[in-house]
Design a protein around this motif. Structure first.
Motif, PDB file in Angstrom:
ATOM      1  N   LEU A   1       0.833  -1.307   0.082  1.00  0.00           N
ATOM      2  CA  LEU A   1      -0.180   0.016   0.030  1.00  0.00           C
ATOM      3  C   LEU A   1       0.951   1.488   0.152  1.00  0.00           C
ATOM      4  O   LEU A   1       0.351   2.367   0.410  1.00  0.00           O
ATOM      5  N   ARG A   2       2.191   1.182  -0.258  1.00  0.00           N
ATOM      6  CA  ARG A   2       2.975   2.186  -0.153  1.00  0.00           C
ATOM      7  C   ARG A   2       2.719   3.401  -1.176  1.00  0.00           C
ATOM      8  O   ARG A   2       2.203   3.065  -2.367  1.00  0.00           O
ATOM      9  N   ASP A   3       3.333   4.623  -1.081  1.00  0.00           N
ATOM     10  CA  ASP A   3       2.987   5.614  -2.177  1.00  0.00           C
ATOM     11  C   ASP A   3       1.442   5.888  -2.432  1.00  0.00           C
ATOM     12  O   ASP A   3       1.249   5.989  -3.604  1.00  0.00           O
ATOM     13  N   ASN A   4       0.735   6.035  -1.356  1.00  0.00           N
ATOM     14  CA  ASN A   4      -0.723   6.524  -1.465  1.00  0.00           C
ATOM     15  C   ASN A   4      -0.950   7.749  -0.739  1.00  0.00           C
ATOM     16  O   ASN A   4       0.106   8.222  -0.347  1.00  0.00           O
ATOM     17  N   ARG A   5      -2.160   7.949  -0.185  1.00  0.00           N
ATOM     18  CA  ARG A   5      -2.397   9.076   0.375  1.00  0.00           C
ATOM     19  C   ARG A   5      -3.066   8.990   1.702  1.00  0.00           C
ATOM     20  O   ARG A   5      -3.946   9.718   2.289  1.00  0.00           O
TER      21      ARG A   5
ATOM     22  N   LEU B   1       4.323  -6.226   4.564  1.00  0.00           N
ATOM     23  CA  LEU B   1       3.465  -5.204   4.507  1.00  0.00           C
ATOM     24  C   LEU B   1       4.339  -4.067   4.178  1.00  0.00           C
ATOM     25  O   LEU B   1       5.253  -3.839   4.905  1.00  0.00           O
ATOM     26  N   SER B   2       4.019  -3.206   3.163  1.00  0.00           N
ATOM     27  CA  SER B   2       4.485  -1.987   2.784  1.00  0.00           C
ATOM     28  C   SER B   2       3.583  -0.699   2.849  1.00  0.00           C
ATOM     29  O   SER B   2       2.531  -0.716   2.305  1.00  0.00           O
ATOM     30  N   LEU B   3       3.952  -0.157   3.858  1.00  0.00           N
ATOM     31  CA  LEU B   3       3.012   1.399   3.943  1.00  0.00           C
ATOM     32  C   LEU B   3       3.780   2.657   3.836  1.00  0.00           C
ATOM     33  O   LEU B   3       3.338   3.669   4.127  1.00  0.00           O
ATOM     34  N   GLY B   4       5.067   2.599   3.448  1.00  0.00           N
ATOM     35  CA  GLY B   4       5.842   3.826   3.165  1.00  0.00           C
ATOM     36  C   GLY B   4       5.266   4.652   2.236  1.00  0.00           C
ATOM     37  O   GLY B   4       4.462   4.376   1.432  1.00  0.00           O
ATOM     38  N   GLY B   5       5.707   6.095   2.251  1.00  0.00           N
ATOM     39  CA  GLY B   5       5.499   7.026   1.361  1.00  0.00           C
ATOM     40  C   GLY B   5       4.002   7.291   1.384  1.00  0.00           C
ATOM     41  O   GLY B   5       3.251   7.971   0.431  1.00  0.00           O
ATOM     42  N   ASN B   6       3.186   7.194   2.567  1.00  0.00           N
ATOM     43  CA  ASN B   6       1.857   7.578   2.721  1.00  0.00           C
ATOM     44  C   ASN B   6       1.814   8.962   3.776  1.00  0.00           C
ATOM     45  O   ASN B   6       3.034   9.672   4.019  1.00  0.00           O
ATOM     46  N   GLU B   7       0.799   9.443   4.105  1.00  0.00           N
ATOM     47  CA  GLU B   7       0.587  10.659   4.676  1.00  0.00           C
ATOM     48  C   GLU B   7       0.518  10.640   6.198  1.00  0.00           C
ATOM     49  O   GLU B   7       0.472  11.696   6.900  1.00  0.00           O
TER      50      GLU B   7
ATOM     51  N   LEU C   1       3.557 -11.109  10.991  1.00  0.00           N
ATOM     52  CA  LEU C   1       4.332 -10.179  10.148  1.00  0.00           C
ATOM     53  C   LEU C   1       5.579 -10.240  10.257  1.00  0.00           C
ATOM     54  O   LEU C   1       6.370 -10.344  11.285  1.00  0.00           O
ATOM     55  N   LYS C   2       6.528 -10.365   9.236  1.00  0.00           N
ATOM     56  CA  LYS C   2       7.989 -10.495   9.128  1.00  0.00           C
ATOM     57  C   LYS C   2       8.728  -9.512   8.462  1.00  0.00           C
ATOM     58  O   LYS C   2       9.820  -9.432   8.707  1.00  0.00           O
ATOM     59  N   ASP C   3       8.204  -8.822   7.566  1.00  0.00           N
ATOM     60  CA  ASP C   3       8.633  -7.505   6.887  1.00  0.00           C
ATOM     61  C   ASP C   3       7.726  -6.569   6.732  1.00  0.00           C
ATOM     62  O   ASP C   3       6.591  -6.270   6.315  1.00  0.00           O
ATOM     63  N   LEU C   4       8.254  -5.343   7.259  1.00  0.00           N
ATOM     64  CA  LEU C   4       7.544  -4.050   7.372  1.00  0.00           C
ATOM     65  C   LEU C   4       8.266  -3.078   6.882  1.00  0.00           C
ATOM     66  O   LEU C   4       9.337  -2.782   7.159  1.00  0.00           O
ATOM     67  N   ASP C   5       7.847  -2.251   5.758  1.00  0.00           N
ATOM     68  CA  ASP C   5       8.298  -1.238   5.328  1.00  0.00           C
ATOM     69  C   ASP C   5       7.630   0.211   5.490  1.00  0.00           C
ATOM     70  O   ASP C   5       6.250   0.355   5.026  1.00  0.00           O
ATOM     71  N   LEU C   6       8.413   0.974   6.275  1.00  0.00           N
ATOM     72  CA  LEU C   6       7.594   2.221   6.639  1.00  0.00           C
ATOM     73  C   LEU C   6       8.465   3.572   5.887  1.00  0.00           C
ATOM     74  O   LEU C   6       8.227   4.830   6.425  1.00  0.00           O
ATOM     75  N   SER C   7       9.293   3.096   5.156  1.00  0.00           N
ATOM     76  CA  SER C   7      10.155   4.153   4.504  1.00  0.00           C
ATOM     77  C   SER C   7       9.527   5.436   3.878  1.00  0.00           C
ATOM     78  O   SER C   7       8.463   5.072   3.294  1.00  0.00           O
ATOM     79  N   GLY C   8       9.866   6.658   4.242  1.00  0.00           N
ATOM     80  CA  GLY C   8       9.133   7.690   3.516  1.00  0.00           C
ATOM     81  C   GLY C   8       8.136   8.179   4.143  1.00  0.00           C
ATOM     82  O   GLY C   8       7.405   9.290   3.423  1.00  0.00           O
ATOM     83  N   THR C   9       7.829   7.942   5.236  1.00  0.00           N
ATOM     84  CA  THR C   9       6.731   8.384   6.120  1.00  0.00           C
ATOM     85  C   THR C   9       7.367   9.257   7.038  1.00  0.00           C
ATOM     86  O   THR C   9       8.325   8.945   7.700  1.00  0.00           O
TER      87      THR C   9
END
Length: 508
Positions: free
Chosen positions: A220-224, A242-248, A263-271
């Motif tokens: 779900l990364r790079d959404n709003r 789960l990738s959630l990076g690049g959101n607001e 969950l084993k892999d979590l991407d929050l980069s860019g938040t």
């Protein structure tokens, strides 16, 4: 003179012959009727003798083509492989989605088309197709992968997925989707990988992910998104990635991940988390092994938040705003084996025992940090599993011999640092001659050595023994056989160790 067959007949014959070879359904192009003024004259013309066999041959070929079993229709700009059961459609002006492909199709990819909306009506007709049955998705019962990335899809309806009961991978990356209604994926019982990244999603109905009990990967990364969709995450409790990076969103609440026990892999980069990462923000992630916190505007290493991640093995924490890597920064992450800290513009220091509790660490990459001038003694020492130490592209003019157990590290790099080649670099010069070293460490100063490989610099060029404090040091460094091991650490500590705070390179 014999008259040649009309151009339309020749083109139609060639086209049908080609389609017969490709085992596609034939398209018949018939010549247009003659104009009324010419009808009488054409009727009076006798058929040339050589044309009659050609017409009979054309009719036989046409009948044979029509008698062939029609397995699939493949639109222009699409490649249909009936052996691999795969279809790929490249960039084109297709604006509705054709699904009259082989019913046994397993992989479908469509990139760069003009598709705007996906619903049951858009699946029923495409102007170039000869025949489309209603509810054509019901024919795709074997489809396992559906890639619709980089189109212009803005709406999704649940009915569009009817028939895709065996779908495993669905990619809708890079479209224009703004919201997801409840139950939109309810038909996809076997779906394991869902990519909704790079859209414009602001809102998820609380039941948007209902029915996806087998989902393992969610992008779900790079959404709003302005908050983490915790209620939807609770609907997919077996999620592994789960990738959630690049959101607001700017904070992670204590309960946001409490359902993510697997969950084993979590991407929050860019938040822009900044101060929004509290002590309990990551609680519940007891099995997490990989975490990406790059470019989150963190002003300090979140040691307390990381303390809940006892199984963490890989951490990416570069491009943040902290100025130091403090001692015991990752003290609760005893299983950590890979640390990546790159592109931190404000990072100045790496302190002693930064990895003092991480005896399983195998790979440390601290690169491209333009303000990093100081790495303390024992920063990376006494780490028995450390096999990769990459420190290239920082601003280190010197580094302590006691910063790491250099000879025990299989691969290390100091390339791209402005190394000052004076007597304090004598130990490093000797190290560059070892099999595990890089010969590309270059001198930045003094001027007469700038640009030269430290490996090739003569020991006499390092000015050892040129002042009272180092009288005789050059002789001891050379020893009888020119080796460095004859130099006593105790007698010359000032020239083989880095001072405690930050390196006074101008005084060396």
């Amino acid at each position: 003179m014999n008259q040649r067959p009309p151009r339309e007949n020749r083109n139609a014959h060639r086209k049908n012959h080609q389609e017969e070879e490709e085992e596609e359904c034939p398209r018949v192009s018939l010549p247009s009727c003659p104009a009324a003024d010419d009808a009488g004259e054409d009727a009076r013309r006798p058929l040339p003798a050589l044309l009659v066999p050609s017409l009979w041959l054309y009719v036989l070929v046409l009948l044979a083509a029509l008698a062939m079993p029609c397995r699939a229709l493949c639109p222009n700009n699409c490649t249909c492989d009936d052996k691999a059961l795969a279809v790929r459609c490249e960039a084109s002006n297709i604006d509705v989605l054709p699904f009259t492909f082989n019913p046994a199709l397993q992989q479908l990819s469509m990139y760069g088309t003009e598709i705007h909306t996906l619903d049951t009506h858009s699946l029923l007709w495409y102007p170039d197709l000869l025949h489309v049955k209603p509810k054509t998705f019901e024919m795709q019962v074997h489809l396992e992968e559906l890639h619709l990335a980089q189109n212009n899809i803005s709406e999704l309806e649940a009915d569009m997925f009817i028939g895709l009961s065996k779908l495993i991978v669905l990619s809708l990356r890079g479209n224009s989707i703004e919201s997801l209604d409840g139950g939109v994926f309810i038909q996809l019982k076997q779906l394991k990988d869902l990519d909704l990244s790079e859209n414009r999603i602001e809102r998820l109905d609380n039941q948007a992910l209902a029915g996806l009990s087998n989902l393992r990967v969610l992008h779900l990364r790079d959404n709003r998104l302005t908050e983490i969709p915790a209620q939807n995450l609770a609907l997919v409790p077996d999620l592994a990635e789960l990738s959630l990076g690049g959101n607001e969103f700017t904070e992670i609440k204590d309960t946001d991940f409490e359902a993510m026990r697997t969950l084993k892999d979590l991407d929050l980069s860019g938040t822009e988390l900044n101060e929004g990462l509290s002590r309990n923000s990551l609680q519940g992630l007891s099995l997490l092994s990989k975490l990406n916190l790059e470019d989150c505007r963190l002003t300090h290493v979140p040691t307390e938040a990381l303390s809940h991640l006892s199984k963490l093995e890989e951490l990416h924490i570069g491009r943040n705003l902290f100025t130091t890597l403090p001692p015991d920064a990752f003290k609760e992450n005893r299983r950590l084996h890979s640390l990546f800290v790159s592109g931190c513009l404000h990072l100045l220091h790496v302190e002693k025992d930064v990895l003092g509790h991480n005896m399983n660490i195998r790979e440390v990459v601290i690169t491209q940090n333009p303000s990093l001038t100081y790495i303390a003694q024992d920063a990376f020492r006494f780490l028995p599993e450390l096999s990769v130490l990459d420190l290239h592209g920082n601003n280190l003019q010197q580094i302590s011999e006691q910063a790491a157990s250099w000879k025990d590290i299989a691969h290390w790099s100091l390339d791209g640092n402005p190394i000052k080649c004076n007597c304090s670099a004598a130990w490093l010069r000797q190290l560059t001659k070892a099999p595990n070293s890089s010969e590309s460490v270059k001198c930045a100063s003094p001027p007469h050595l700038a640009g030269k490989s430290l490996h090739s610099v003569e020991l006499s060029d390092l000015a050892c023994g040129m002042d009272p404090a180092t009288q005789g040091l050059g002789h001891r460094l050379r020893g009888r056989g020119g080796g460095f091991d004859h130099c006593s650490h105790d007698n010359f500590q000032g020239y083989i160790m880095t001072p405690h705070k930050p390196v006074p390179v101008t005084e060396l």
